[in-house]
Design a protein around this motif. Structure first.
Motif, PDB file in Angstrom:
ATOM      1  N   LEU A 254      74.059  21.118 -79.017  1.00  0.00           N
ATOM      2  CA  LEU A 254      74.667  19.987 -79.711  1.00  0.00           C
ATOM      3  C   LEU A 254      75.504  19.107 -78.777  1.00  0.00           C
ATOM      4  CD1 LEU A 254      75.946  21.597 -83.052  1.00  0.00           C
ATOM      5  CD2 LEU A 254      74.103  19.924 -82.793  1.00  0.00           C
ATOM      6  N   ILE A 255      75.687  19.537 -77.542  1.00  0.00           N
ATOM      7  CA  ILE A 255      76.576  18.795 -76.638  1.00  0.00           C
ATOM      8  C   ILE A 255      76.123  17.347 -76.441  1.00  0.00           C
ATOM      9  CG2 ILE A 255      77.348  18.643 -74.229  1.00  0.00           C
ATOM     10  CD1 ILE A 255      77.756  21.671 -74.309  1.00  0.00           C
ATOM     11  N   PRO A 256      74.839  17.048 -76.210  1.00  0.00           N
ATOM     12  CA  PRO A 256      74.462  15.629 -76.075  1.00  0.00           C
ATOM     13  C   PRO A 256      74.828  14.789 -77.298  1.00  0.00           C
ATOM     14  CG  PRO A 256      72.716  17.025 -75.216  1.00  0.00           C
ATOM     15  CD  PRO A 256      73.702  17.938 -75.900  1.00  0.00           C
ATOM     16  N   ALA A 257      74.631  15.331 -78.497  1.00  0.00           N
ATOM     17  CA  ALA A 257      75.006  14.593 -79.707  1.00  0.00           C
ATOM     18  C   ALA A 257      76.516  14.430 -79.790  1.00  0.00           C
ATOM     19  CB  ALA A 257      74.487  15.318 -80.942  1.00  0.00           C
ATOM     20  N   ALA A 258      77.249  15.462 -79.381  1.00  0.00           N
ATOM     21  CA  ALA A 258      78.709  15.384 -79.392  1.00  0.00           C
ATOM     22  C   ALA A 258      79.202  14.299 -78.437  1.00  0.00           C
ATOM     23  CB  ALA A 258      79.305  16.736 -79.002  1.00  0.00           C
ATOM     24  N   ILE A 259      78.551  14.162 -77.293  1.00  0.00           N
ATOM     25  CA  ILE A 259      78.940  13.136 -76.324  1.00  0.00           C
ATOM     26  C   ILE A 259      78.774  11.741 -76.937  1.00  0.00           C
ATOM     27  CG2 ILE A 259      78.252  12.050 -74.138  1.00  0.00           C
ATOM     28  CD1 ILE A 259      77.636  14.942 -73.154  1.00  0.00           C
ATOM     29  N   GLU A 260      77.689  11.529 -77.678  1.00  0.00           N
ATOM     30  CA  GLU A 260      77.492  10.219 -78.319  1.00  0.00           C
ATOM     31  C   GLU A 260      78.594   9.930 -79.332  1.00  0.00           C
ATOM     32  OE1 GLU A 260      75.153   8.167 -77.046  1.00  0.00           O
ATOM     33  OE2 GLU A 260      74.961   9.889 -75.692  1.00  0.00           O
ATOM     34  N   GLU A 261      79.029  10.968 -80.054  1.00  0.00           N
ATOM     35  CA  GLU A 261      80.104  10.765 -81.022  1.00  0.00           C
ATOM     36  C   GLU A 261      81.441  10.548 -80.313  1.00  0.00           C
ATOM     37  OE1 GLU A 261      81.627  10.829 -85.178  1.00  0.00           O
ATOM     38  OE2 GLU A 261      80.084   9.924 -83.931  1.00  0.00           O
ATOM     39  N   MET A 262      81.651  11.229 -79.195  1.00  0.00           N
ATOM     40  CA  MET A 262      82.852  10.971 -78.386  1.00  0.00           C
ATOM     41  C   MET A 262      82.871   9.518 -77.920  1.00  0.00           C
ATOM     42  SD  MET A 262      82.755  14.382 -76.011  1.00  0.00           S
ATOM     43  CE  MET A 262      82.971  16.032 -76.687  1.00  0.00           C
ATOM     44  N   ARG A 338      75.984  10.112 -68.938  1.00  0.00           N
ATOM     45  CA  ARG A 338      75.600  11.129 -69.916  1.00  0.00           C
ATOM     46  C   ARG A 338      75.252  12.456 -69.227  1.00  0.00           C
ATOM     47  NH1 ARG A 338      72.588   6.437 -73.179  1.00  0.00           N
ATOM     48  NH2 ARG A 338      73.850   6.451 -75.085  1.00  0.00           N
ATOM     49  N   LEU A 339      74.569  12.389 -68.093  1.00  0.00           N
ATOM     50  CA  LEU A 339      74.219  13.603 -67.362  1.00  0.00           C
ATOM     51  C   LEU A 339      75.476  14.324 -66.886  1.00  0.00           C
ATOM     52  CD1 LEU A 339      72.164  15.473 -65.957  1.00  0.00           C
ATOM     53  CD2 LEU A 339      72.162  13.855 -64.029  1.00  0.00           C
ATOM     54  N   GLU A 340      76.391  13.592 -66.262  1.00  0.00           N
ATOM     55  CA  GLU A 340      77.629  14.216 -65.786  1.00  0.00           C
ATOM     56  C   GLU A 340      78.412  14.828 -66.944  1.00  0.00           C
ATOM     57  OE1 GLU A 340      79.928  12.079 -62.605  1.00  0.00           O
ATOM     58  OE2 GLU A 340      78.525  10.480 -63.144  1.00  0.00           O
ATOM     59  N   ALA A 341      78.530  14.094 -68.039  1.00  0.00           N
ATOM     60  CA  ALA A 341      79.295  14.589 -69.176  1.00  0.00           C
ATOM     61  C   ALA A 341      78.657  15.821 -69.784  1.00  0.00           C
ATOM     62  CB  ALA A 341      79.443  13.485 -70.226  1.00  0.00           C
ATOM     63  N   ARG A 342      77.333  15.822 -69.905  1.00  0.00           N
ATOM     64  CA  ARG A 342      76.649  16.998 -70.498  1.00  0.00           C
ATOM     65  C   ARG A 342      76.942  18.260 -69.688  1.00  0.00           C
ATOM     66  NH1 ARG A 342      71.971  19.260 -69.097  1.00  0.00           N
ATOM     67  NH2 ARG A 342      71.077  17.424 -68.063  1.00  0.00           N
ATOM     68  N   ILE A 343      76.818  18.153 -68.376  1.00  0.00           N
ATOM     69  CA  ILE A 343      77.061  19.313 -67.524  1.00  0.00           C
ATOM     70  C   ILE A 343      78.538  19.698 -67.565  1.00  0.00           C
ATOM     71  CG2 ILE A 343      77.002  20.144 -65.135  1.00  0.00           C
ATOM     72  CD1 ILE A 343      74.578  18.253 -64.727  1.00  0.00           C
ATOM     73  N   ALA A 344      79.425  18.697 -67.520  1.00  0.00           N
ATOM     74  CA  ALA A 344      80.860  18.979 -67.515  1.00  0.00           C
ATOM     75  C   ALA A 344      81.289  19.710 -68.780  1.00  0.00           C
ATOM     76  CB  ALA A 344      81.636  17.670 -67.367  1.00  0.00           C
ATOM     77  N   PHE A 345      80.894  19.216 -69.953  1.00  0.00           N
ATOM     78  CA  PHE A 345      81.313  19.864 -71.192  1.00  0.00           C
ATOM     79  C   PHE A 345      80.689  21.250 -71.340  1.00  0.00           C
ATOM     80  CE2 PHE A 345      82.292  15.418 -72.487  1.00  0.00           C
ATOM     81  CZ  PHE A 345      83.629  15.624 -72.776  1.00  0.00           C
ATOM     82  N   HIS A 346      79.451  21.387 -70.941  1.00  0.00           N
ATOM     83  CA  HIS A 346      78.799  22.700 -71.022  1.00  0.00           C
ATOM     84  C   HIS A 346      79.574  23.731 -70.209  1.00  0.00           C
ATOM     85  CE1 HIS A 346      75.868  25.900 -70.229  1.00  0.00           C
ATOM     86  NE2 HIS A 346      75.269  25.515 -71.344  1.00  0.00           N
ATOM     87  N   GLU A 347      79.937  23.384 -68.982  1.00  0.00           N
ATOM     88  CA  GLU A 347      80.613  24.341 -68.103  1.00  0.00           C
ATOM     89  C   GLU A 347      82.075  24.551 -68.501  1.00  0.00           C
ATOM     90  OE1 GLU A 347      79.064  26.173 -65.569  1.00  0.00           O
ATOM     91  OE2 GLU A 347      77.362  25.374 -66.716  1.00  0.00           O
TER      92      GLU A 347
END
Length: 383
Positions: A254-262, A338-347
């Motif tokens: 769900l992280i990519p969808a969460a990033i869009e809402e952020m 989006r790529l940086e944010a996805r990896i950052a939030f996941h880790e």
């Protein structure tokens, strides 16, 4: 339309960042065309109006005051000049090249987290969110490590602009750095974006010296501040919404969808400027030709006319937003952010899932950006 209050909207007022949601709502409901008393700029706040204006470059030109001191770059140009330069840059700055950065971004994210994971506390902005995009953009462009902190400092100055002309001196400093770096790349090409931009050609069109400097400046500033503030704003939202955080920990998909809402709820860029080319009548107000108009992305993304319950942080909303703009100036660097944010939030969620923001997070004061000076957090140390 009700009489315009003297100082409803002032983005550099000390309390604006804390009250911007209610201020935006009043603008949308009562003053959808507002003239800011501090600058004389007009302000559009409703989603429908901002969406239409950002696509109508013939009426709302991107050739604004900043174009007078910037080197030529896409954000300050209208078609057809904008279209031509964007095509050449896109030939070098491709989605494939961005995707190839994933392993390097993951390594950098883990390195930065490793620097504080054993302590149980850190300033997430100074020790992570500001450093990650600086290194990623530096590596992408080919900026030597010893120059990255200097350039990061320049982008942080720009985030604190209060009027457009504040950025002139900073821009000159950045151009000076890249002038030397581009000269080196012409003499000794490398496997980096600066070298690819120098060589990029579409239908016989290459980038001029000033266009190269302009894009390097744009990618540096946009690549740093957007991702830095996306990470900081996003972590603050997850600190305030424990249920959403638990969902992401249990379902990382769900992280990519969460990033869009952020991005919708807390866009790193709250506003961008345009210049009217003709008189425009909107909501009973005439905006004269030659007027500066601010498009409030931050307000449009919270408009009740577009989003049900817009103040709610909803991981599954799946709605369009304008955090990266709209129309011909949609952000070319959006896939990288989006790529940086996805990896950052996941880790971050994998390594410090129980983090909590402590003390005063410290919002920056800026006429256009939404972010933090600092974001102190505590968490269970890694053993």
């Amino acid at each position: 339309m009700p009489a315009t209050p003297p100082a409803l909207y002032d983005p550099v007022a000390p309390d604006f960042q804390d009250r911007h949601g209610e201020i935006y709502r009043t603008l949308r409901d009562e003053h959808p065309v507002y003239r800011e008393p501090r600058t004389g700029f007009y302000v559009l706040s409703r989603h429908e109006d901002v969406w239409a204006a950002s696509a109508d470059w013939a009426t709302y030109s991107s050739v604004t005051e900043e174009a007078g001191y910037h080197k030529p770059m896409m954000v300050d140009l209208d078609p057809p000049a904008h279209t031509l330069i964007r095509r050449v840059i896109s030939a070098a700055f491709t989605p494939r090249r961005v995707a190839l950065l994933e392993a390097a971004i993951l390594a950098k994210v883990r390195e930065l987290i490793g620097n504080f994971a054993d302590r149980g506390e850190c300033d997430l902005m100074g020790e992570f969110a500001a450093l990650l995009p600086s290194d990623v953009v530096g590596e992408l462009l080919g900026v030597p490590e010893e120059r990255r902190a200097e350039l990061r400092g320049h982008t942080e100055e720009l985030m604190r602009m209060t009027i457009p002309r504040d950025g002139k001196a900073v821009a000159e400093d950045v151009y000076e750095v890249f002038e030397g770096l581009l000269r080196q790349r012409r003499e000794q090409p490398a496997d980096d974006l600066m070298s690819r931009l120098i060589a990029a050609e579409v239908d016989g069109r290459t980038l001029s010296r000033d266009e190269l400097l302009g894009f390097c400046f744009l990618l540096l500033v946009g690549g740093n501040d957007t991702t830095t503030n996306l990470i900081g704003n996003g972590m603050r939202l997850l600190d305030q919404h424990h249920d959403a955080r638990a969902q992401l920990i249990g379902e990382p998909g769900l992280i990519p969808a969460a990033i869009e809402e952020m991005l919708r709820l807390e866009p790193p860029t709250l506003t961008s400027g345009r210049q009217t080319t003709r008189d425009v009548e909107l909501h009973g107000t005439v905006i004269p030709a030659g007027s500066r108009v601010q498009l409030l992305w931050g307000s449009a993304n919270r408009d009740e006319r577009e989003y049900p319950d817009p103040e709610r942080f909803d991981l599954r909303r799946g709605a369009r937003h304008m955090a990266f703009g709209h129309g011909p100036h949609f952000c070319l660097g959006a896939p990288l952010a989006r790529l940086e944010a996805r990896i950052a939030f996941h880790e971050l969620l994998a390594h410090i899932p129980d983090f909590a923001v402590v003390g005063d997070p410290g919002r920056i004061r800026s006429s256009w950006a939404r972010g933090f000076d600092r974001l102190p957090i505590t968490f269970t140390p890694r053993h």
